[in-house]
Design an enzyme around this catalytic site. Structure first.
Site, PDB file in Angstrom:
ATOM      1  N   HIS A   1      -4.601   8.531   0.691  1.00 13.75           N
ATOM      2  CA  HIS A   1      -3.680   8.949  -0.364  1.00 13.75           C
ATOM      3  C   HIS A   1      -2.869  10.165   0.092  1.00 13.75           C
ATOM      4  CE1 HIS A   1      -4.295   6.251  -3.732  1.00 13.75           C
ATOM      5  NE2 HIS A   1      -5.568   6.160  -3.363  1.00 13.75           N
TER       6      HIS A   1
ATOM      7  N   LYS B   1      11.407   8.710  -5.257  1.00 12.76           N
ATOM      8  CA  LYS B   1      10.631   7.806  -4.398  1.00 12.76           C
ATOM      9  C   LYS B   1       9.800   6.904  -5.293  1.00 12.76           C
ATOM     10  CE  LYS B   1       7.157   7.603  -0.798  1.00 12.76           C
ATOM     11  NZ  LYS B   1       6.383   8.304   0.221  1.00 12.76           N
TER      12      LYS B   1
ATOM     13  N   LYS C   1      14.659   6.379  -2.381  1.00 12.88           N
ATOM     14  CA  LYS C   1      13.889   5.494  -1.518  1.00 12.88           C
ATOM     15  C   LYS C   1      13.082   4.522  -2.372  1.00 12.88           C
ATOM     16  CE  LYS C   1       9.944   5.820   1.471  1.00 12.88           C
ATOM     17  NZ  LYS C   1       8.732   6.502   1.690  1.00 12.88           N
TER      18      LYS C   1
HETATM   19  C1  PBG Z   1       4.407   8.745   3.446  1.00 12.23           C
HETATM   20  C2  PBG Z   1       5.621   7.881   3.606  1.00 12.23           C
HETATM   21  C3  PBG Z   1       5.764   6.505   3.347  1.00 12.23           C
HETATM   22  C4  PBG Z   1       7.065   6.172   3.736  1.00 12.23           C
HETATM   23  C5  PBG Z   1       7.674   7.339   4.188  1.00 12.23           C
HETATM   24  N1  PBG Z   1       6.771   8.378   4.098  1.00 12.23           N
HETATM   25  C6  PBG Z   1       4.779   5.518   2.828  1.00 12.23           C
HETATM   26  C7  PBG Z   1       4.286   5.587   1.452  1.00 12.23           C
HETATM   27  O1  PBG Z   1       4.650   6.473   0.675  1.00 12.23           O
HETATM   28  O2  PBG Z   1       3.443   4.767   1.119  1.00 12.23           O
HETATM   29  C8  PBG Z   1       7.662   4.795   3.687  1.00 12.23           C
HETATM   30  C9  PBG Z   1       8.690   4.528   4.755  1.00 12.23           C
HETATM   31  C10 PBG Z   1       8.994   3.077   4.975  1.00 12.23           C
HETATM   32  O3  PBG Z   1       8.490   2.174   4.295  1.00 12.23           O
HETATM   33  O4  PBG Z   1       9.785   2.813   5.893  1.00 12.23           O
HETATM   34  N2  PBG Z   1       4.158   9.122   2.138  1.00 12.23           N
HETATM   35 ZN    ZN Z   2       2.064   9.916   1.803  1.00 11.73          ZN
END
Ligand code: PBG
Ligand code: ZN
Length: 337
Positions: free
Chosen positions: A136, A209, A262
């Site tokens: 996590h 996000k 994102k």
């Molecule tokens: C880490 C993080 C993630 C991504 C960027 N930083 C994964 C997530 O939050 O599960 C995703 C990037 C991608 O899918 O290209 N927190």
């Molecule tokens: Zn993370």
């Protein structure tokens, strides 16, 4: 007024580097200046270039091979990278000890990149999930009454700010918190300021996000999938444009230098709203791993032409209002732009 409420009045951190200055001019169409290339750096102690199954054409690199990989890209006009650490050898703990240890691959590679490519803007993804035993993005505490564990927001941001400082002291120009805890942007800013780095490190906040299926291939690439549960209590529900706008505002108020949305293509409405609501902010969009994989699989099946499809997606990001695009297609795009 206290320093913390004043952080969005600090501007130097947003334009101390030539590429950051470009990001502060409205970038309305695809260009070299607007692209950031994500890179996976491993802790392998022998030279390693490893294909990532889930991301056709993308690889993990050990610290000592990254310069050779990057040199031709920088010569073609690569302006910026974002680094993700991936560990195998180092241990994963409940408090993500390896995130900022001297053995961390990102900590090790930043000074090498700074020396080898003096003009390259170096961003670091800032999160705990690649380093926690549970996968996590934060630190857990146990509720003394119910004995249930929960993501402890304060403990998480305390740890994340320590990691931010380490990346900054190692030479990162930009730290990019992707954990989605409340209050981390302000806390990181404050930590950088009291350590004398306030005007020499930018914060690019993963602000809007969303909890998304489109991160699937990434979690495989970064070995960061949660071992139980999901991220739906800290990443945003895809149904809520309202929370997205509040998260963007939260991070702007806390002093983010760049805000990010994102994933990209499924959330262009949020990009447009961010552009309209925050006309003075650089807006970034992340064309995430699932978007990349989807396009690559379609291209490999002959469904459509790679260059046309990728250019169309880039144009869409800029049309929606983004200035900056993080994309796994960057090496390909360097030949086209
Ligand atoms: C880490 C993080 C993630 C991504 C960027 N930083 C994964 C997530 O939050 O599960 C995703 C990037 C991608 O899918 O290209 N927190
Ligand atoms: Zn993370």
């Amino acid at each position: 007024m206290s320093a913390s409420t004043n952080q969005n009045l600090r501007l130097h951190s947003g334009f101390f580097h030539p590429t950051l200055r470009k990001w502060q001019s409205r970038l309305t169409s695809p260009s070299l200046d607007s692209l950031i290339y994500p890179l996976f750096v491993t802790d392998s102690d022998t030279p390693l270039v490893e294909q990532i199954e889930s991301l056709p054409g993308q690889k993990r690199y050990s610290v000592d091979v990254l310069v050779d990989l990057l040199r031709p890209l920088v010569e073609k006009g690569l302006k910026s990278v974002i680094l993700f650490g991936v560990i195998n050898r180092l241990t994963k703990t409940a408090d993500a000890l390896s995130a900022d240890s001297d053995e961390n691959p990102v900590v090790k590679v930043i000074p090498i990149l700074r020396k080898s490519f003096p003009d390259l803007l170096i961003c670091c993804d800032l999160c705990l999930c690649a380093y926690t035993s549970h996968g996590h993005c934060g630190i857990f505490s146990e509720d003394p009454n119910s004995n249930e564990s929960y993501i402890d927001n304060q403990k998480s941001i305390d740890r994340i700010t320590e990691v931010a400082l380490k990346y900054a002291q190692s030479g990162a120009h930009v730290v990019a918190p992707s954990d989605m805890m409340d209050g981390r942007v302000g806390a990181i800013k404050q930590k950088l300021i009291v350590n004398g780095l306030g005007s020499r490190v930018a914060v690019m906040a993963y602000s809007a996000k969303f909890a998304s299926s489109f991160y699937g291939p990434f979690r495989d690439a970064a070995k960061s999938a949660p071992s139980f549960g999901d991220r739906s209590t800290y990443q945003l529900p895809c149904t809520s444009a309202g929370l997205a706008m509040r998260a963007l505002k939260r991070d702007v108020d806390e002093g983010a230098d760049v805000i990010m949305i994102k994933p990209g293509m499924p959330y262009l409405d949020i990009v447009r709203s961010a552009r309209d609501r925050f006309p003075d902010m650089p807006v970034a969009v992340y064309q995430v791993s699932g978007e990349y994989a989807m396009l690559m699989h379609a291209v490999n099946k002959g469904t459509f032409d790679l260059e046309k499809a990728v250019m169309e997606s880039l144009i869409a990001f800029h049309r929606a209002g983004a200035d900056i695009v993080i994309s796994y297609f960057v090496p390909f795009l360097l030949d086209k732009l």
